[in-house]
Enzyme design. Sequence first.
Site, PDB file in Angstrom:
ATOM      1  NE  ARG A  31       1.582  -3.341  11.689  1.00 54.22           N
ATOM      2  CZ  ARG A  31       2.477  -2.762  12.487  1.00 54.22           C
ATOM      3  NH1 ARG A  31       3.654  -3.314  12.673  1.00 54.22           N
ATOM      4  NH2 ARG A  31       2.181  -1.635  13.111  1.00 54.22           N
ATOM      5  CG  LEU A  32       6.902  -3.640   4.778  1.00 53.19           C
ATOM      6  CD1 LEU A  32       7.139  -2.913   3.451  1.00 53.19           C
ATOM      7  CD2 LEU A  32       8.038  -4.601   5.073  1.00 53.19           C
ATOM      8  CG  ASP A  33       6.821  -1.577  13.223  1.00 51.96           C
ATOM      9  OD1 ASP A  33       5.697  -1.248  13.639  1.00 51.96           O
ATOM     10  OD2 ASP A  33       7.890  -1.250  13.783  1.00 51.96           O
ATOM     11  CB  ALA A  34       8.402   2.098  12.265  1.00 53.26           C
ATOM     12  CB  ILE A  35       7.995   0.969   6.321  1.00 52.97           C
ATOM     13  CG1 ILE A  35       8.952   0.567   5.183  1.00 52.97           C
ATOM     14  CG2 ILE A  35       6.789   1.734   5.793  1.00 52.97           C
ATOM     15  CD1 ILE A  35       9.995  -0.416   5.593  1.00 52.97           C
TER      16      ILE A  35
END
Length: 363
Positions: free
Chosen positions: A234-238
């Site tokens: 999961r790429l957070d705040a990407i």
Amino acid sequence: MKSSIEEKKKKILDKLVFLYGEEKNNKIFESMMKLIERYQNNICNSSGKEWVDEKGIFLITYGDSIRQEGNSGIKALHEFLNKYLKGIITNVHILPFYPYSSDDGFSVIDYFRVNPELGNWNDIENMSKDFDLMFDAVINHISAKSEWFQGYLKGEEEYENFFIETEPCPELSKVTRPRALPLLTKFETSKGEKYIWTTFSEDQIDLNFKNEKVLLKIIELILFYVSKGAKTIRLDAIGYLWKEVGTSCIHLKQTHKVIQLFRDILDIVAPETILITETNVPHKDNISYFGDGYNEAQMVYQFPLPPLVLNAYQTGNASYLLKWADSLEQISSRTTFFNFHAPGLNPPTFSRAALADSGAGSI
């Protein structure tokens, strides 16, 4: 297969030229290939499961949601899931389980460690044998208490240009702000006072992806997570990853190229791995992270779903929900939406991810 990998390598080179120019791309590429070779020997993709379906159910939880005397949080969670939810839950998203300093785990002190209060990497790897795991890659920013940032403040060469220094200026007013907090934070460094980019808080220091060393470190991190059992990253705040003063600094072309680069590398090393982007933005911008349907994230969060479901329950009228569902278009056979019913991180929520004919996934 060989030609396919060669094609991927060519795509990687093209992206490196776009991001860093002709002068640097070969050196960066060589370092990247060394990482790929190292992790290819450590990562085993033996499940044969390359995608999700309508039976996939994700549990989103913190690592200490289940507590048991004599057991670490992750070990207790694993035992609980095996006892009560095996055969029902297929995937587990353990919210950031790394050492952290604030923001419920999203200000990570050390990306490569498990918070000792929750357990260790053996606990994580053991759980990955029974459930497909989602790890958070909180890579837009790192904790102010991290070794990386503390090293930068001390002037250590290893962390030079790891973070974004910029003076306050009118052009920064164009930057999209997710929180009503200052964009820049003043820090005392070995070279004097510096204003540092902090999109989310003064404890969450944005990484400088214009520095190729940061990119390589994060690629190493993603491959490390896969080697420890991550099936989904999961790429957070990407959306905020790449910064250009004078722009909105969200959804920039460079950000998309970086995600596509991650995808190229994972397709070589661990093609079963799924990238999911966390971008709570209008639908058009959100689905842009699918890329062309084959070259970027395989999944994006379905953010409109929770309020529409709530509206249907409260009013007893599902017309808005159905109208919205009918408007969704399938991007490709290799992309789908991550459907969930509660946008908050606490308490834990159940989510279902699916690939349906509409491309929207079923609830």
